[in-house]
Design a protein around this motif. Structure first.
Motif, PDB file in Angstrom:
ATOM      1  N   CYS A 132      -1.858   5.501  -8.988  1.00 24.15           N
ATOM      2  CA  CYS A 132      -2.394   4.367  -8.242  1.00 24.15           C
ATOM      3  C   CYS A 132      -3.907   4.396  -8.404  1.00 24.15           C
ATOM      4  O   CYS A 132      -4.519   5.455  -8.260  1.00 24.15           O
ATOM      5  CB  CYS A 132      -2.001   4.475  -6.775  1.00 24.15           C
ATOM      6  N   SER A 133      -4.509   3.274  -8.736  1.00 22.95           N
ATOM      7  CA  SER A 133      -5.956   3.203  -8.956  1.00 22.95           C
ATOM      8  C   SER A 133      -6.596   2.264  -7.947  1.00 22.95           C
ATOM      9  O   SER A 133      -6.058   1.192  -7.648  1.00 22.95           O
ATOM     10  CB  SER A 133      -6.259   2.707 -10.375  1.00 22.95           C
ATOM     11  N   ILE A 134      -7.744   2.672  -7.428  1.00 25.51           N
ATOM     12  CA  ILE A 134      -8.528   1.856  -6.499  1.00 25.51           C
ATOM     13  C   ILE A 134      -9.958   1.833  -7.018  1.00 25.51           C
ATOM     14  O   ILE A 134     -10.576   2.882  -7.173  1.00 25.51           O
ATOM     15  CB  ILE A 134      -8.484   2.442  -5.071  1.00 25.51           C
ATOM     16  N   TRP A 135     -10.474   0.656  -7.299  1.00 24.60           N
ATOM     17  CA  TRP A 135     -11.801   0.584  -7.919  1.00 24.60           C
ATOM     18  C   TRP A 135     -12.481  -0.730  -7.536  1.00 24.60           C
ATOM     19  O   TRP A 135     -11.852  -1.681  -7.076  1.00 24.60           O
ATOM     20  CB  TRP A 135     -11.675   0.698  -9.444  1.00 24.60           C
ATOM     21  N   GLY A 136     -13.802  -0.739  -7.718  1.00 27.25           N
ATOM     22  CA  GLY A 136     -14.551  -1.979  -7.514  1.00 27.25           C
ATOM     23  C   GLY A 136     -14.659  -2.366  -6.061  1.00 27.25           C
ATOM     24  O   GLY A 136     -14.961  -1.551  -5.205  1.00 27.25           O
ATOM     25  N   ASP A 137     -14.344  -3.611  -5.759  1.00 26.58           N
ATOM     26  CA  ASP A 137     -14.702  -4.211  -4.457  1.00 26.58           C
ATOM     27  C   ASP A 137     -13.756  -4.049  -3.261  1.00 26.58           C
ATOM     28  O   ASP A 137     -14.065  -4.660  -2.223  1.00 26.58           O
ATOM     29  CB  ASP A 137     -14.970  -5.699  -4.661  1.00 26.58           C
ATOM     30  N   PRO A 138     -12.709  -3.365  -3.117  1.00 26.68           N
ATOM     31  CA  PRO A 138     -11.988  -2.707  -4.195  1.00 26.68           C
ATOM     32  C   PRO A 138     -10.730  -3.479  -4.575  1.00 26.68           C
ATOM     33  O   PRO A 138     -10.170  -4.239  -3.785  1.00 26.68           O
ATOM     34  CB  PRO A 138     -11.605  -1.366  -3.571  1.00 26.68           C
ATOM     35  N   HIS A 139     -10.291  -3.228  -5.789  1.00 27.90           N
ATOM     36  CA  HIS A 139      -9.028  -3.724  -6.310  1.00 27.90           C
ATOM     37  C   HIS A 139      -8.066  -2.547  -6.373  1.00 27.90           C
ATOM     38  O   HIS A 139      -8.477  -1.414  -6.619  1.00 27.90           O
ATOM     39  CB  HIS A 139      -9.214  -4.342  -7.690  1.00 27.90           C
ATOM     40  N   ILE A 140      -6.805  -2.807  -6.165  1.00 25.72           N
ATOM     41  CA  ILE A 140      -5.815  -1.742  -6.081  1.00 25.72           C
ATOM     42  C   ILE A 140      -4.653  -2.048  -7.016  1.00 25.72           C
ATOM     43  O   ILE A 140      -4.075  -3.137  -6.963  1.00 25.72           O
ATOM     44  CB  ILE A 140      -5.283  -1.580  -4.642  1.00 25.72           C
ATOM     45  N   ARG A 141      -4.341  -1.101  -7.893  1.00 27.96           N
ATOM     46  CA  ARG A 141      -3.104  -1.158  -8.663  1.00 27.96           C
ATOM     47  C   ARG A 141      -2.178  -0.106  -8.077  1.00 27.96           C
ATOM     48  O   ARG A 141      -2.486   1.080  -8.068  1.00 27.96           O
ATOM     49  CB  ARG A 141      -3.331  -0.866 -10.140  1.00 27.96           C
ATOM     50  N   THR A 142      -1.056  -0.536  -7.531  1.00 26.58           N
ATOM     51  CA  THR A 142      -0.162   0.367  -6.819  1.00 26.58           C
ATOM     52  C   THR A 142       0.625   1.247  -7.787  1.00 26.58           C
ATOM     53  O   THR A 142       0.595   1.050  -9.000  1.00 26.58           O
ATOM     54  CB  THR A 142       0.824  -0.421  -5.946  1.00 26.58           C
ATOM     55  N   PHE A 143       1.367   2.204  -7.227  1.00 20.39           N
ATOM     56  CA  PHE A 143       2.234   3.051  -8.045  1.00 20.39           C
ATOM     57  C   PHE A 143       3.230   2.219  -8.845  1.00 20.39           C
ATOM     58  O   PHE A 143       3.580   2.564  -9.966  1.00 20.39           O
ATOM     59  CB  PHE A 143       3.007   4.035  -7.156  1.00 20.39           C
ATOM     60  N   ASP A 144       3.686   1.117  -8.248  1.00 24.58           N
ATOM     61  CA  ASP A 144       4.670   0.258  -8.914  1.00 24.58           C
ATOM     62  C   ASP A 144       4.022  -0.849  -9.725  1.00 24.58           C
ATOM     63  O   ASP A 144       4.688  -1.797 -10.144  1.00 24.58           O
ATOM     64  CB  ASP A 144       5.620  -0.343  -7.874  1.00 24.58           C
ATOM     65  N   LYS A 145       2.678  -0.764  -9.916  1.00 23.58           N
ATOM     66  CA  LYS A 145       1.923  -1.641 -10.800  1.00 23.58           C
ATOM     67  C   LYS A 145       1.791  -3.071 -10.284  1.00 23.58           C
ATOM     68  O   LYS A 145       1.699  -4.011 -11.072  1.00 23.58           O
ATOM     69  CB  LYS A 145       2.503  -1.622 -12.224  1.00 23.58           C
ATOM     70  N   ALA A 146       1.777  -3.230  -8.984  1.00 27.10           N
ATOM     71  CA  ALA A 146       1.342  -4.495  -8.391  1.00 27.10           C
ATOM     72  C   ALA A 146      -0.168  -4.429  -8.204  1.00 27.10           C
ATOM     73  O   ALA A 146      -0.744  -3.341  -8.119  1.00 27.10           O
ATOM     74  CB  ALA A 146       2.031  -4.719  -7.047  1.00 27.10           C
ATOM     75  N   PHE A 147      -0.807  -5.592  -8.154  1.00 26.45           N
ATOM     76  CA  PHE A 147      -2.253  -5.661  -7.944  1.00 26.45           C
ATOM     77  C   PHE A 147      -2.561  -6.416  -6.663  1.00 26.45           C
ATOM     78  O   PHE A 147      -1.937  -7.447  -6.375  1.00 26.45           O
ATOM     79  CB  PHE A 147      -2.946  -6.397  -9.099  1.00 26.45           C
ATOM     80  N   HIS A 148      -3.514  -5.917  -5.896  1.00 30.69           N
ATOM     81  CA  HIS A 148      -4.064  -6.681  -4.789  1.00 30.69           C
ATOM     82  C   HIS A 148      -5.458  -6.160  -4.479  1.00 30.69           C
ATOM     83  O   HIS A 148      -5.898  -5.155  -5.037  1.00 30.69           O
ATOM     84  CB  HIS A 148      -3.150  -6.632  -3.551  1.00 30.69           C
ATOM     85  N   SER A 149      -6.156  -6.862  -3.601  1.00 34.19           N
ATOM     86  CA  SER A 149      -7.526  -6.489  -3.254  1.00 34.19           C
ATOM     87  C   SER A 149      -7.678  -6.452  -1.746  1.00 34.19           C
ATOM     88  O   SER A 149      -6.961  -7.130  -1.015  1.00 34.19           O
ATOM     89  CB  SER A 149      -8.527  -7.490  -3.841  1.00 34.19           C
ATOM     90  N   ASN A 150      -8.634  -5.639  -1.285  1.00 29.66           N
ATOM     91  CA  ASN A 150      -8.941  -5.559   0.137  1.00 29.66           C
ATOM     92  C   ASN A 150     -10.449  -5.578   0.291  1.00 29.66           C
ATOM     93  O   ASN A 150     -11.118  -4.587   0.014  1.00 29.66           O
ATOM     94  CB  ASN A 150      -8.359  -4.278   0.746  1.00 29.66           C
ATOM     95  N   PHE A 151     -10.992  -6.707   0.710  1.00 29.86           N
ATOM     96  CA  PHE A 151     -12.439  -6.845   0.816  1.00 29.86           C
ATOM     97  C   PHE A 151     -12.933  -6.622   2.247  1.00 29.86           C
ATOM     98  O   PHE A 151     -14.119  -6.722   2.513  1.00 29.86           O
ATOM     99  CB  PHE A 151     -12.870  -8.242   0.356  1.00 29.86           C
ATOM    100  N   ALA A 152     -12.023  -6.356   3.196  1.00 29.25           N
ATOM    101  CA  ALA A 152     -12.406  -6.171   4.592  1.00 29.25           C
ATOM    102  C   ALA A 152     -12.906  -4.757   4.842  1.00 29.25           C
ATOM    103  O   ALA A 152     -12.520  -3.812   4.153  1.00 29.25           O
ATOM    104  CB  ALA A 152     -11.214  -6.474   5.503  1.00 29.25           C
TER     105      ALA A 152
END
Length: 347
Positions: free
Chosen positions: A52-72
């Motif tokens: 699972c990768s978390i980077w940038g503003d941040p953006h998240i690629r989950t273990f199952d390879k979905a993408f989402h972002s959390n800017f809060a």
């Protein structure tokens, strides 16, 4: 008669792989065995979640390879399970126009004998074990047998492209080798951190920003799961603040064009959601993010994504303190599929 009998008994053969045909001795006898292979009678190994990768503003690629972002802003679960607890503090930086980035990661739980490891950014963060500062020199190592941890702090990181080797001096990575096969890489930048987590599934289920590791990207919630005060591994609380709701459509056209050119230059292999994430970060956080995103996230070519389903990339989602049904229950065993035995017999 076997032509008919085989056909009635086994009908899903068209796409099967086979050990037949590898030599001219089809039907060579195999010797029976009365023994049992090593591991027989032992509990099944948990499923490998991947990373699972978390980077940038941040953006998240989950273990199952979905993408989402959390800017809060706030403190959110990255991995919540009965034994492994990983939490992240998200804060806006001076350069991100109100958008949050990961400011600190904290790891704890029963699998660490309730020890707590935390890592923050270079400028105003530290690396700590149970509140004590460690790894103050670069590079350096730290082991603790009581907690079962091995830490390395160096510049050995995965680059997007060999052309980026000139940036190696900028890389400061904490490598964590933890019990239960949990491995974490924390890339420290001036005002934020990027994270890659690799682990197995956990009995009792798991949830949080990195998802549930069940092989289904569609059920990984994009709603950030806030940490309740009673469960917090951090010593100080960060109030949850609403997502500012920036969208890629809010990026001024010439700035967006510049961001696209820069991201393609710094991340030549990036496509789809990873490229979109880079463009978004450069638009609202600055040119440095093109390099930082690229050094932190390099396995983008075959990813699926939840981005692009609407024109509102970066739309805010409200944090949740709840847990989905099924959390805390034993993990379901893997589906084996079917085994067929027919004819002379073939298996």
């Amino acid at each position: 008669d076997y032509a008919l009998q085989d056909g009635l008994s086994y009908s899903d053969s068209s796409s099967e792989s086979s050990s037949y045909g590898s030599s001219s001795s089809y039907g060579e006898p195999s010797k029976p065995s009365y023994g049992e292979p090593s591991g027989y009678g032992q509990p099944s190994k948990p499923a490998v979640c991947g990373s699972c990768s978390i980077w940038g503003d941040p953006h998240i690629r989950t273990f199952d390879k979905a993408f989402h972002s959390n800017f809060a802003e706030g403190i959110y679960w990255i991995v919540k399970s009965p034994t492994v607890s990983i939490q992240g503090r998200y804060l806006a930086t001076p350069h991100t126009n109100g958008l949050s980035a990961m400011n600190q990661i904290t790891v704890g739980g029963n699998f660490l004998s309730n020890c707590v490891v935390s890592v923050g950014p270079l400028t105003n963060g530290q690396i700590k074990l149970n509140g004590q500062v460690i790894l103050q020199n670069f590079p350096s190592n730290y082991d603790d047998s009581k907690c079962g941890i091995k830490l390395e702090y160096n510049s050995q990181g995965e680059l997007v492209d060999k052309a980026q080797t000139q940036y190696e001096k900028q890389i400061h990575i904490v490598h964590m080798q933890l019990p239960s096969g949990v491995q974490i890489e924390v890339m420290r930048w001036a005002n934020h951190i990027n994270v890659r987590i690799s682990m197995h599934s956990v009995d009792g289920g798991m949830l949080g920003g990195c998802g549930n590791c069940n092989g289904n990207a569609a059920d990984d919630s994009a709603t950030p799961l806030a940490v309740a005060p009673s469960e917090m591994l951090f010593h100080t609380q960060t109030p949850v603040k609403p997502n500012p709701g920036k969208s890629i459509n809010d990026c001024e056209p010439s700035r967006k064009s510049h961001a696209e050119d820069l991201c393609k230059k710094q991340q030549p292999s990036a496509t789809g959601p990873v490229l979109e994430a880079c463009v978004f970060d450069v638009c609202f956080a600055g040119d440095d993010y093109a390099l930082q995103d690229g050094l932190s996230y390099s396995d983008s070519s075959s990813e699926s994504s939840s981005y692009g389903s609407s024109s509102s990339y970066g739309e805010p989602s409200k944090p949740s303190y709840g847990e989905p049904s099924g959390y805390g229950q034993p993990s379901k065993p893997a589906v084996c599929g079917s085994c067929s035995i027919w004819g002379d017999p073939h298996i």
